[in-house]
Design a protein around this motif. Structure first.
Motif, mmCIF file in Angstrom:
data_model
loop_
_atom_site.group_PDB
_atom_site.id
_atom_site.type_symbol
_atom_site.label_atom_id
_atom_site.label_comp_id
_atom_site.label_asym_id
_atom_site.label_seq_id
_atom_site.Cartn_x
_atom_site.Cartn_y
_atom_site.Cartn_z
ATOM 1 N N THR A 62 0.770 8.165 0.033
ATOM 2 C CA THR A 62 1.261 6.876 -0.451
ATOM 3 C C THR A 62 0.200 6.231 -1.337
ATOM 4 O O THR A 62 -0.986 6.564 -1.281
ATOM 5 N N SER A 63 0.674 5.279 -2.156
ATOM 6 C CA SER A 63 -0.222 4.635 -3.110
ATOM 7 C C SER A 63 0.290 3.235 -3.448
ATOM 8 O O SER A 63 1.506 3.016 -3.508
ATOM 9 N N LYS A 95 5.508 6.600 -3.046
ATOM 10 C CA LYS A 95 5.484 7.641 -2.026
ATOM 11 C C LYS A 95 5.599 9.001 -2.705
ATOM 12 O O LYS A 95 6.419 9.180 -3.611
ATOM 13 N N TRP A 154 -4.324 7.572 -4.195
ATOM 14 C CA TRP A 154 -3.410 8.063 -3.168
ATOM 15 C C TRP A 154 -4.123 8.284 -1.841
ATOM 16 O O TRP A 154 -5.287 8.694 -1.799
ATOM 17 N N ARG A 169 -1.068 10.971 4.229
ATOM 18 C CA ARG A 169 -0.674 10.487 5.534
ATOM 19 C C ARG A 169 -0.787 11.588 6.578
ATOM 20 O O ARG A 169 -0.589 12.771 6.279
ATOM 21 N N GLU A 193 0.814 -1.216 0.000
ATOM 22 C CA GLU A 193 0.000 0.000 0.000
ATOM 23 C C GLU A 193 0.848 1.267 0.000
ATOM 24 O O GLU A 193 0.315 2.366 -0.136
ATOM 25 N N GLU A 194 2.185 1.115 0.121
ATOM 26 C CA GLU A 194 3.066 2.277 0.181
ATOM 27 C C GLU A 194 4.215 2.187 -0.833
ATOM 28 O O GLU A 194 5.243 2.838 -0.657
ATOM 29 N N HIS A 242 2.510 14.491 2.555
ATOM 30 C CA HIS A 242 3.004 13.176 2.169
ATOM 31 C C HIS A 242 1.813 12.269 1.879
ATOM 32 O O HIS A 242 0.822 12.277 2.612
#
Length: 222
Positions: A209-210, A192, A216, A219, A188-189, A207
């Motif tokens: 994550t994807s 970044k 996306w 965070r 899942e990250e 920030h």
């Protein structure tokens, strides 16, 4: 604006590229569609450490619209010698690789601030992945495109109707993205991103994550 070059052994202390005591640009505005400013470079290196080349995608404007251009530099002792795509002794006007079109899409006014990665493990027609900021003159949003060679790009989900990527509630104002990919990160990250966006009163760096570079999740900031 111009693009400069610097090197560092620790990422903190930097030595600028100079001619004698004068800091000099490695890429400057020239003619036509990039005659006013150049900025927002994204650089990757392709090679084995001995031979190869540096590849740069960058933003440029003629004073009216921003477009995305491309340049290369050989692997040698001087990575500051850049060849712009589409230029030759008889063609001094560089060609863009991501143009603007008056087609009433959400990315039809400006395209700039590219960030590019190369993944040889992807299908051949998608090995280059670009995220870029574009505007319809009302908002700046994040878009995505893929390419087999870094020059010919296919927008997500289609060239006819590109659609902005969603980054929680800041999707209407996303600027200056920097994206890295590492398949060893948790699924899942694996992608970044750090990007600029307003929080209502100030611009800050966020920030997200994807798992795939498309969807996306922003965070939390402590």
């Amino acid at each position: 604006y111009q693009i400069l070059h610097a090197t560092s052994t620790n990422g903190i202390d930097w030595d600028r590229h100079k001619d004698g005591e004068v800091t000099v640009a490695v890429l400057s505005p020239s003619y036509g569609e990039e005659s006013k400013y150049v900025d927002g470079p994204s650089v990757i290196y392709e090679g084995d450490g001995t031979t190869g080349e540096y590849r740069m995608w960058y933003s440029a404007t003629d004073g009216n619209n921003w477009r995305i251009f491309y340049a290369t530099s050989p692997h040698d002792d001087d990575q500051t010698k850049l060849d712009k795509y589409g230029t030759s002794p008889t063609d001094t006007y560089p060609n863009n690789v991501m143009d603007r079109f008056a087609d009433k899409n959400l990315d039809d006014w400006h395209k700039h601030e590219p960030t590019v990665i190369f993944d040889p493990g992807l299908p051949e027609n998608q090995r280059y992945k670009m995220w870029y900021v574009a505007s319809d003159f009302h908002a700046y949003r994040l878009f995505h495109a893929t390419s087999p060679n870094g020059i010919e790009w296919k927008k997500y989900p289609s060239d006819d109707k590109p659609y902005p990527l969603q980054v929680d509630f800041t999707d209407d104002t996303v600027r200056d993205p920097t994206i890295i990919y590492n398949p060893e990160f948790p699924i899942e990250e694996q992608y970044k991103m750090w990007y600029s966006a307003p929080d209502g009163s100030h611009w800050r760096i966020f920030h997200a994550t994807s798992p795939d570079g498309i969807f996306w999740t922003k965070r939390n900031i402590n």
